[in-house]
Design an enzyme around this catalytic site. Structure first.
Site, PDB file in Angstrom:
ATOM      1  N   GLY A  53       4.994  17.487 -10.685  1.00 58.57           N
ATOM      2  CA  GLY A  53       4.439  18.663 -11.335  1.00 58.57           C
ATOM      3  C   GLY A  53       5.359  19.845 -11.149  1.00 58.57           C
ATOM      4  O   GLY A  53       6.115  19.902 -10.169  1.00 58.57           O
ATOM      5  N   GLN A  97       7.754  28.639 -10.857  1.00 61.51           N
ATOM      6  CA  GLN A  97       8.766  27.985 -10.012  1.00 61.51           C
ATOM      7  C   GLN A  97      10.160  28.039 -10.638  1.00 61.51           C
ATOM      8  O   GLN A  97      11.148  27.834  -9.945  1.00 61.51           O
ATOM      9  CB  GLN A  97       8.384  26.520  -9.737  1.00 61.51           C
ATOM     10  CG  GLN A  97       7.152  26.374  -8.864  1.00 61.51           C
ATOM     11  CD  GLN A  97       6.863  24.918  -8.607  1.00 61.51           C
ATOM     12  OE1 GLN A  97       6.192  24.276  -9.401  1.00 61.51           O
ATOM     13  NE2 GLN A  97       7.387  24.370  -7.521  1.00 61.51           N
ATOM     14  N   CYS A 100       6.215  20.152  -2.298  1.00 63.02           N
ATOM     15  CA  CYS A 100       6.400  21.094  -3.398  1.00 63.02           C
ATOM     16  C   CYS A 100       7.894  21.243  -3.653  1.00 63.02           C
ATOM     17  O   CYS A 100       8.675  21.357  -2.702  1.00 63.02           O
ATOM     18  CB  CYS A 100       5.791  22.441  -3.008  1.00 63.02           C
ATOM     19  SG  CYS A 100       6.006  23.714  -4.261  1.00 63.02           S
ATOM     20  N   LEU A 101       8.289  21.249  -4.926  1.00 60.39           N
ATOM     21  CA  LEU A 101       9.709  21.398  -5.248  1.00 60.39           C
ATOM     22  C   LEU A 101      10.255  22.744  -4.770  1.00 60.39           C
ATOM     23  O   LEU A 101      11.460  22.887  -4.586  1.00 60.39           O
ATOM     24  CB  LEU A 101       9.933  21.242  -6.757  1.00 60.39           C
ATOM     25  CG  LEU A 101       9.628  19.840  -7.312  1.00 60.39           C
ATOM     26  CD1 LEU A 101       9.724  19.825  -8.827  1.00 60.39           C
ATOM     27  CD2 LEU A 101      10.570  18.805  -6.707  1.00 60.39           C
ATOM     28  N   HIS A 113      -2.756  21.933  -7.157  1.00 63.66           N
ATOM     29  CA  HIS A 113      -1.529  22.491  -6.598  1.00 63.66           C
ATOM     30  C   HIS A 113      -0.801  23.356  -7.646  1.00 63.66           C
ATOM     31  O   HIS A 113      -0.378  24.478  -7.353  1.00 63.66           O
ATOM     32  CB  HIS A 113      -0.636  21.326  -6.138  1.00 63.66           C
ATOM     33  CG  HIS A 113       0.713  21.710  -5.627  1.00 63.66           C
ATOM     34  ND1 HIS A 113       1.091  21.511  -4.319  1.00 63.66           N
ATOM     35  CD2 HIS A 113       1.790  22.267  -6.244  1.00 63.66           C
ATOM     36  CE1 HIS A 113       2.343  21.941  -4.160  1.00 63.66           C
ATOM     37  NE2 HIS A 113       2.790  22.401  -5.309  1.00 63.66           N
ATOM     38  N   GLU A 114      -0.690  22.830  -8.869  1.00 60.75           N
ATOM     39  CA  GLU A 114       0.055  23.560  -9.909  1.00 60.75           C
ATOM     40  C   GLU A 114      -0.701  24.792 -10.375  1.00 60.75           C
ATOM     41  O   GLU A 114      -0.096  25.835 -10.632  1.00 60.75           O
ATOM     42  CB  GLU A 114       0.357  22.641 -11.099  1.00 60.75           C
ATOM     43  CG  GLU A 114       1.213  21.429 -10.779  1.00 60.75           C
ATOM     44  CD  GLU A 114       2.494  21.739 -10.035  1.00 60.75           C
ATOM     45  OE1 GLU A 114       3.034  22.856 -10.195  1.00 60.75           O
ATOM     46  OE2 GLU A 114       2.956  20.877  -9.271  1.00 60.75           O
ATOM     47  N   HIS A 129      -0.120  27.578  -8.164  1.00 60.18           N
ATOM     48  CA  HIS A 129       1.162  28.270  -8.412  1.00 60.18           C
ATOM     49  C   HIS A 129       0.990  29.403  -9.434  1.00 60.18           C
ATOM     50  O   HIS A 129       1.636  30.445  -9.324  1.00 60.18           O
ATOM     51  CB  HIS A 129       2.215  27.297  -8.962  1.00 60.18           C
ATOM     52  CG  HIS A 129       2.991  26.543  -7.924  1.00 60.18           C
ATOM     53  ND1 HIS A 129       3.737  27.169  -6.950  1.00 60.18           N
ATOM     54  CD2 HIS A 129       3.168  25.219  -7.731  1.00 60.18           C
ATOM     55  CE1 HIS A 129       4.333  26.243  -6.198  1.00 60.18           C
ATOM     56  NE2 HIS A 129       3.996  25.058  -6.640  1.00 60.18           N
TER      57      HIS A 129
HETATM   58 NI    NI Z   1       4.595  23.214  -5.934  1.00 61.27          NI
END
Ligand code: NI
Length: 159
Positions: free
Chosen positions: A46, A51, A87-88, A129-130, A133
């Site tokens: 995701g 991000q 998380c990226l 999670h997304e 963000h």
């Molecule tokens: Ni993330």
């Protein structure tokens, strides 16, 4: 399409609330394509627009099937799951987070058509999670205990 630079923890943009998308444009379509490319390149499941430094309510997810979610809203949440999450924007780290086991989300697709997505387990975790963000919340705020290093021999899903 092009790879985008992923902002990492400490970058202020990750703490800001993203704005609703009113109309689809060629520019946004290209950005969504770039988000998928960037997510696949980095083995993520995701990615949210903040991000990559864009404060718009756009998410891409692929937990087995690709979804574009524009202006997503959680309609229902139930059950509980506790598990490790990455998380990226927090590369190389994992942390334990408790989230709803199931969630139902209303969103627009890339053609600005409304649809409903019902997620269980990993997909539900990823959706929550997304969407966090988009509200300036990074999973590290919700971690129980300490962040852990991703074991070198483990490729975990990051979002
Ligand atoms: Ni993330």
């Amino acid at each position: 399409m092009a790879l985008r630079t992923i902002r990492t923890l400490g970058d202020e943009i990750l703490t800001k609330k993203a704005k609703e998308v009113k109309t689809m444009t060629p520019h946004l379509r290209e950005m969504i394509g770039d988000m998928f490319e960037t997510m696949y390149e980095t083995d993520g499941v995701g990615l949210a627009a903040p991000q990559i430094g864009v404060l718009k309510r756009i998410v891409v997810i692929d937990c087995g099937e690709p979804y574009v979610l524009i202006n997503p809203v959680i309609l229902e949440k139930d059950g509980v799951q506790t598990g490790s999450e990455g998380c990226l924007s927090v590369p190389g780290k994992l942390g334990v987070v408790t989230r709803a086991k199931h969630c139902k989300v209303r969103a627009l697709n890339e053609n600005m058509e409304e649809y409903i997505i019902d997620g269980e387990d990993l997909l539900a975790r990823c959706l929550q999670h997304e969407i966090d963000h988009l509200d300036g919340i990074v999973f590290t705020e919700k971690v129980e205990g300490e962040l852990m290093d991703v074991p070198a021999d483990l490729e975990d899903e990051e979002a």
